[in-house]
Write an enzyme that holds these catalytic residues in place. Structure first.
Site, PDB file in Angstrom:
ATOM      1  N   CYS A  48      -6.384  17.946 -10.050  1.00 24.93           N
ATOM      2  CA  CYS A  48      -5.525  17.236 -10.203  1.00 24.93           C
ATOM      3  C   CYS A  48      -5.241  16.468  -9.020  1.00 24.93           C
ATOM      4  O   CYS A  48      -5.631  16.662  -7.565  1.00 24.93           O
ATOM      5  CB  CYS A  48      -4.485  18.279  -9.836  1.00 24.93           C
ATOM      6  SG  CYS A  48      -2.380  17.241  -9.720  1.00 24.93           S
ATOM      7  N   CYS A  51      -2.388  17.023  -6.264  1.00 29.78           N
ATOM      8  CA  CYS A  51      -2.362  18.268  -5.101  1.00 29.78           C
ATOM      9  C   CYS A  51      -3.861  18.579  -5.089  1.00 29.78           C
ATOM     10  O   CYS A  51      -4.141  19.593  -3.720  1.00 29.78           O
ATOM     11  CB  CYS A  51      -1.052  19.141  -5.183  1.00 29.78           C
ATOM     12  SG  CYS A  51      -1.943  20.169  -6.809  1.00 29.78           S
ATOM     13  N   CYS A  97       0.111  20.251 -13.938  1.00 31.22           N
ATOM     14  CA  CYS A  97      -0.390  21.271 -12.488  1.00 31.22           C
ATOM     15  C   CYS A  97       0.384  22.540 -12.165  1.00 31.22           C
ATOM     16  O   CYS A  97       1.689  22.247 -12.052  1.00 31.22           O
ATOM     17  CB  CYS A  97      -0.506  19.845 -11.874  1.00 31.22           C
ATOM     18  SG  CYS A  97      -1.299  21.306 -10.378  1.00 31.22           S
ATOM     19  N   CYS A 100       1.410  21.495  -8.410  1.00 33.00           N
ATOM     20  CA  CYS A 100       2.849  20.612  -7.830  1.00 33.00           C
ATOM     21  C   CYS A 100       3.162  19.446  -9.507  1.00 33.00           C
ATOM     22  O   CYS A 100       4.092  19.403  -8.764  1.00 33.00           O
ATOM     23  CB  CYS A 100       1.516  19.917  -7.307  1.00 33.00           C
ATOM     24  SG  CYS A 100       1.066  18.211  -8.484  1.00 33.00           S
ATOM     25  N   CYS A 120      -5.945  17.556 -24.177  1.00 36.97           N
ATOM     26  CA  CYS A 120      -6.272  15.883 -23.421  1.00 36.97           C
ATOM     27  C   CYS A 120      -5.633  15.805 -22.880  1.00 36.97           C
ATOM     28  O   CYS A 120      -4.271  15.193 -22.291  1.00 36.97           O
ATOM     29  CB  CYS A 120      -5.341  15.502 -25.484  1.00 36.97           C
ATOM     30  SG  CYS A 120      -6.088  13.480 -25.520  1.00 36.97           S
TER      31      CYS A 120
END
Length: 133
Positions: A48, A51, A97, A100, A120
């Site tokens: 991510c 984060c 995510c 976060c 995707c």
């Protein structure tokens, strides 16, 4: 469900490009075939961008022809959270995510075996950690 961290908007605006901020925080999308990780072939782990949580392994990446990086599974069942998205007049499953809450993209049931899924993902929502030799 794990405890989410709260990222400060001003910090993210300093660290991310305006488009990456829009994608991750306002559920935007990048143009197809334009992302840094669309044709990325190095071995490692996709993270991510907001984060740093590990999201996808390069071993689960495949060419879907969609124009965005695609994966048939996340690194763990706890890395990604899903929610229904009906914003463009159709029913889709948004992914974000789990640490976060940043928007990543969508998951579709048209991927390859063994899962049959296609995560995707916007390149702008990802970072990359190269596999150590």
């Amino acid at each position: 469900m794990k405890d989410k961290i709260k990222l400060e908007e001003e910090e993210l605006k300093k660290r991310l490009s305006p488009l990456a901020f829009h994608v991750t925080q306002n559920k935007g999308t990048e143009r197809p075939f334009s992302g840094e990780y669309y044709q990325h072939l190095e071995e490692g782990t996709y993270l991510c961008i907001c984060c740093g949580q590990e999201l996808f392994s390069s071993q689960a990446k495949y060419e879907s022809g969609s124009g965005w990086p695609s994966y048939f599974q996340a690194v763990s069942k706890d890395a990604i959270e899903e929610e229904v998205d009906e914003t463009i007049g159709m029913r889709r499953t948004e992914i974000h995510c789990s640490k976060c809450g940043s928007h990543l993209g969508h998951v579709f049931p048209d991927g390859p075996k063994p899962t049959g899924l296609r995560y995707c993902v916007n390149s702008l929502s990802l970072g990359f950690k190269k596999k150590e030799s």
